[in-house]
Write an enzyme that holds these catalytic residues in place. Structure first.
Site, PDB file in Angstrom:
ATOM      1  N   ASN A   8      29.988  73.607  51.870  1.00  0.00           N
ATOM      2  CA  ASN A   8      30.691  74.492  52.796  1.00  0.00           C
ATOM      3  C   ASN A   8      30.140  75.900  52.606  1.00  0.00           C
ATOM      4  O   ASN A   8      30.547  76.619  51.697  1.00  0.00           O
ATOM      5  CB  ASN A   8      32.198  74.446  52.536  1.00  0.00           C
ATOM      6  N   ARG A  89      30.301  71.298  56.391  1.00  0.00           N
ATOM      7  CA  ARG A  89      31.243  71.908  57.327  1.00  0.00           C
ATOM      8  C   ARG A  89      30.474  72.864  58.225  1.00  0.00           C
ATOM      9  O   ARG A  89      29.773  73.757  57.751  1.00  0.00           O
ATOM     10  CB  ARG A  89      32.326  72.682  56.570  1.00  0.00           C
ATOM     11  N   HIS A 180      39.080  76.069  62.294  1.00  0.00           N
ATOM     12  CA  HIS A 180      39.905  75.449  61.244  1.00  0.00           C
ATOM     13  C   HIS A 180      40.354  74.038  61.629  1.00  0.00           C
ATOM     14  O   HIS A 180      41.342  73.531  61.110  1.00  0.00           O
ATOM     15  CB  HIS A 180      41.156  76.297  60.948  1.00  0.00           C
ATOM     16  N   ARG A 241      40.054  90.605  60.225  1.00  0.00           N
ATOM     17  CA  ARG A 241      39.866  90.448  61.667  1.00  0.00           C
ATOM     18  C   ARG A 241      41.126  90.889  62.418  1.00  0.00           C
ATOM     19  O   ARG A 241      42.241  90.641  61.970  1.00  0.00           O
ATOM     20  CB  ARG A 241      39.524  89.001  62.007  1.00  0.00           C
ATOM     21  N   GLU A 386      39.902  70.044  53.267  1.00  0.00           N
ATOM     22  CA  GLU A 386      38.840  69.880  54.259  1.00  0.00           C
ATOM     23  C   GLU A 386      37.688  69.047  53.704  1.00  0.00           C
ATOM     24  O   GLU A 386      37.056  68.267  54.436  1.00  0.00           O
ATOM     25  CB  GLU A 386      38.333  71.261  54.686  1.00  0.00           C
TER      26      GLU A 386
END
Length: 400
Positions: A8, A89, A180, A241, A386
């Site tokens: 990842n 990922r 996500h 963000r 994940e």
């Protein structure tokens, strides 16, 4: 053993794990981070933690080289020789990838094309893929890409189209894609099992809260709306963000403040959110501790909570108020007692009530229900995984 290496590549870090597909457990995992600023790599195996400091010029390629040569080959050769495939990922797959795929040249080209929508992630994740081809050439044809956007490809047009001239979608594919998705998919599967509701009948709202945050409405086990948009900039207030803002702010900054587009982009992605509001940090662990001591931190967190609760309430309408569960995951969702408590207290109209004792207990990787039993829609904390979803898809496509 049937082992899958999961990679990842983040914007300034590299997470890795090796998963035994017979037990679905990590046997080795770690992270390389702080690239270009006192970088280091840490990993854990057999409950033993190890750490090595790099120089200040480490990047993803060098970190992967160290992982393969110095950690796996030299220190854990039995594991190295048993790895059968590699899963990656990938943040953005555009409309092209509805499912995970075995990586080939055409797939890499499509990932590069989608990089315009995820400029901080897709190019770096391509570096990860190409590095594995160099370092593990015998697994070149056993690399799999698992996309964060795929889970959201079930959204209807009324959820993913923007109210701009349609040609911008038909010609340029400007639309909501979400992110996500791997995390939202994992916790959806987990909570449906926990509540013993068939996945195809499960309706819920999943909140992945971390430095990057997103929320998804799940209807009959599928994503029907999500907060992140064309890029991971839209939606909730995040660590650095901005989330949702009036687009005219950009015009004002450009025309009236004479700022260039690159500077504006950097501000909205890297200097806004909780960092911009608090003027201190994006680290929720610090911010939460100072909530009652610092007025600016308090208003910053209150903004985060208000935006989150507004999304949850609006998504309840999409589910026709037939909500089987509200799920919290991600670093903040799994560990912030304060965020969960104050968010749920705003949602009494939805028949959500938090149990403060259970809420305080459910941190640090614990799975748990934190609602008032018999008086509330189930509120569940589920640590995301994940890596397991990526490994399972990789094993399936590679017939392992």
């Amino acid at each position: 053993m049937k082992l899958i290496l999961v990679i990842n590549c983040g914007s300034s870090s590299l997470k890795f794990s090796i998963i035994n597909m017979i037990t679905n457990k990590n046997i080795l995992y770690g992270i390389a981070e702080n690239f270009c600023n006192h970088a280091y790599i840490t990993w854990q195996i057999n409950n033993q933690k190890k750490k090595v400091n790099f120089n200040d010029h480490t990047d993803h390629e060098l970190a992967l080289k160290y992982l393969i040569h110095n950690i796996l080959f030299k220190q854990h050769n039995n594991i190295f020789n048993t790895i059968q495939a590699v899963g990656h990922r990938i943040v953005h797959g555009g409309e092209k990838f509805l499912h995970p795929v075995i990586i080939n040249n055409n797939v890499m080209q499509a990932i590069q094309q989608a990089a315009i929508f995820a400029p901080l992630h897709n190019p770096i994740q391509l570096i990860g893929i190409k590095s594995i081809i160099k370092l593990l050439p015998h697994l070149q044809n056993k690399q799999v890409a698992v996309f964060d956007t795929s889970f959201h490809q079930t959204m209807p047009k009324k959820s993913y189209l923007y109210a701009i001239p349609l040609k911008f979608y038909t010609k340029y594919k400007i639309r909501r894609y979400g992110a996500h998705g791997i995390s939202h998919q994992f916790v959806t599967q987990q909570v449906s099992r926990l509540l013993k509701i068939p996945l195809k009948k499960f309706n819920g709202i999943t909140c992945h809260l971390g430095n990057g945050s997103s929320i998804t409405a799940i209807y009959q086990g599928k994503s029907i709306d999500t907060s992140m948009g064309l890029t991971p900039l839209e939606g909730l207030t995040m660590g650095t963000r901005c989330g949702n803002i009036d687009p005219a702010i950009i015009f004002y900054m450009y025309k009236q403040l004479n700022m260039n587009i690159d500077d504006i982009s950097n501000i909205l992605m890297n200097e806004s959110g909780m960092l911009g509001l608090s003027e201190l940090t994006s680290d929720f662990r610090y911010l939460e501790k100072q909530y009652y001591n610092n007025k600016q931190i308090k208003i910053s967190i209150d903004i985060f909570i208000q935006n989150l609760s507004k999304y949850i309430a609006s998504y309840s309408i999409l589910l026709k108020n037939k909500i089987h569960a509200l799920v919290f995951t991600g670093g903040i969702g799994e560990n912030s007692v304060l965020i969960r408590d104050k968010t749920i207290k705003k949602l009494k109209i939805l028949n959500m009530q938090i149990n403060p004792i259970l809420n305080k207990k459910t941190i640090l990787g614990e799975i748990g229900m934190i609602h008032q039993i018999n008086n509330s829609i189930p509120i569940v904390v589920i640590p995301t995984n994940e890596e397991l979803i990526i490994a399972q898809n990789t094993a399936k496509l590679c017939n392992i």
